[in-house]
Design an enzyme around this catalytic site. Structure first.
Site, PDB file in Angstrom:
ATOM      1  N   CYS A  87       0.867  -1.181   0.000  1.00 11.01           N
ATOM      2  CA  CYS A  87       0.000   0.000   0.000  1.00 11.01           C
ATOM      3  C   CYS A  87       0.899   1.224   0.000  1.00 11.01           C
ATOM      4  O   CYS A  87       1.663   1.450   0.946  1.00 11.01           O
ATOM      5  CB  CYS A  87      -0.890  -0.021   1.244  1.00 11.01           C
ATOM      6  SG  CYS A  87      -1.910   1.449   1.476  1.00 11.01           S
ATOM      7  N   CYS A 140      -0.685   3.811  -6.522  1.00 13.08           N
ATOM      8  CA  CYS A 140      -1.620   3.087  -5.644  1.00 13.08           C
ATOM      9  C   CYS A 140      -1.830   1.719  -6.260  1.00 13.08           C
ATOM     10  O   CYS A 140      -2.106   1.611  -7.459  1.00 13.08           O
ATOM     11  CB  CYS A 140      -2.941   3.844  -5.529  1.00 13.08           C
ATOM     12  SG  CYS A 140      -4.242   2.946  -4.639  1.00 13.08           S
TER      13      CYS A 140
END
Length: 283
Positions: free
Chosen positions: A75, A177
């Site tokens: 992440c 992302c």
């Protein structure tokens, strides 16, 4: 006996980290992977920093109880907000996600970085981009794109990219992302330029960390014993696994958390799509 390369915990706010898991598992097929997706709280990109720290710390504590050899924060937001801080709290290495700014800078003069608002505002990202002055980076924080990917149930074609992507002329796009990687081919077609992500680099970094930690090749008997947590605790995880060696120790991928079955299904679907990720592969 086949060599065992280690036990790894992979954490993400939801399904985005499955793309990282796929890369790591392909590079390190003789490892055991635990995947924990915090789908109930996804996405993280617009959450307060202290809440992100709390959620990531809880995930790493869970991995610690499984005696992992390394963790991957799959992440970008979690990495940008708290990777350096949490590395000081845990005894195992924590490998983070970095946007693929370097390969973009090597091939582009003006590149767009798509990321979450927290990543876009982070000193970490801007310091990284500042190391490559030969390329102009336009950073755009997408407030709702990760949420759209998380909530679409795998029907990614239903997402209207015009509602999320900025207009402009770029000669490359960096995906900051991991959720966005499910849209990689569509983003590539949208801008008509190469698209870069950091998954392969993260997998290579994990491989190097495990090799360094073990001091070279490690056999199963030299890691942490033969406890198989999934067999000892039947409700702990859903698994996709294969056996290696003659001692019954399992390698492969094990899914944890309340969304374990959902993430397992999404992971298996990734392998069913033979054409996924073929758009402008990273160097």
């Amino acid at each position: 006996m086949e060599e065992f390369t280690g036990t790894v915990g992979v954490f993400d706010s939801g399904i985005g980290g499955l793309t990282v898991l796929k890369e790591c598992a392909a590079l390190l097929p003789r490892s055991r992977f635990y995947y924990l997706g915090d789908n109930d709280n996804a996405p993280y990109g617009s959450k307060p920093k202290e809440e992100i720290r709390r959620l990531v710390r809880a995930a790493l504590n869970r991995f610690s109880a499984l005696r992992i050899d390394a963790a991957v924060l799959a992440c970008n937001t979690a990495t940008a907000v708290c990777a350096d801080e949490l590395r000081k709290e845990f005894s195992f290495p924590v490998v983070g996600m970095e946007p693929a700014v370097r390969p973009a800078a090597q091939n582009c003069k003006r590149a767009l970085v798509l990321c979450t608002p927290q990543t876009a505002a982070s000193e970490r990202l801007h310091a990284l981009a500042g190391r490559f002055p030969q390329c102009e980076f336009a950073v755009h924080g997408c407030p709702d794109l990760a949420r759209a990917v998380e909530r679409c149930g795998g029907s990614y074609e239903k997402i209207n990219l015009n509602e999320h992507l900025p207009a402009g002329n770029f000669d490359g796009v960096v995906l900051g992302c991991t959720h966005y990687i499910f849209l990689k081919e569509r983003i590539c077609a949208h801008y008509g330029v190469p698209v870069y992500d950091g998954n392969a680099g993260t997998a290579r970094r994990l491989s190097a960390v495990l090799a360094e930690k073990s001091g070279g090749a490690t056999t199963l008997s030299g890691v942490y014993g033969f406890a198989d947590h999934c067999e000892e605790n039947a409700n702990l995880c859903s698994e996709i696994c294969r056996k290696t060696g003659g001692n019954g120790v399992k390698t492969g991928v094990f899914f944890l958390g309340s969304a374990k079955n959902y993430n397992k299904i999404r992971y298996k679907q990734m392998f069913a799509n033979k054409n996924e990720g073929n758009c402008h592969k990273n160097p």
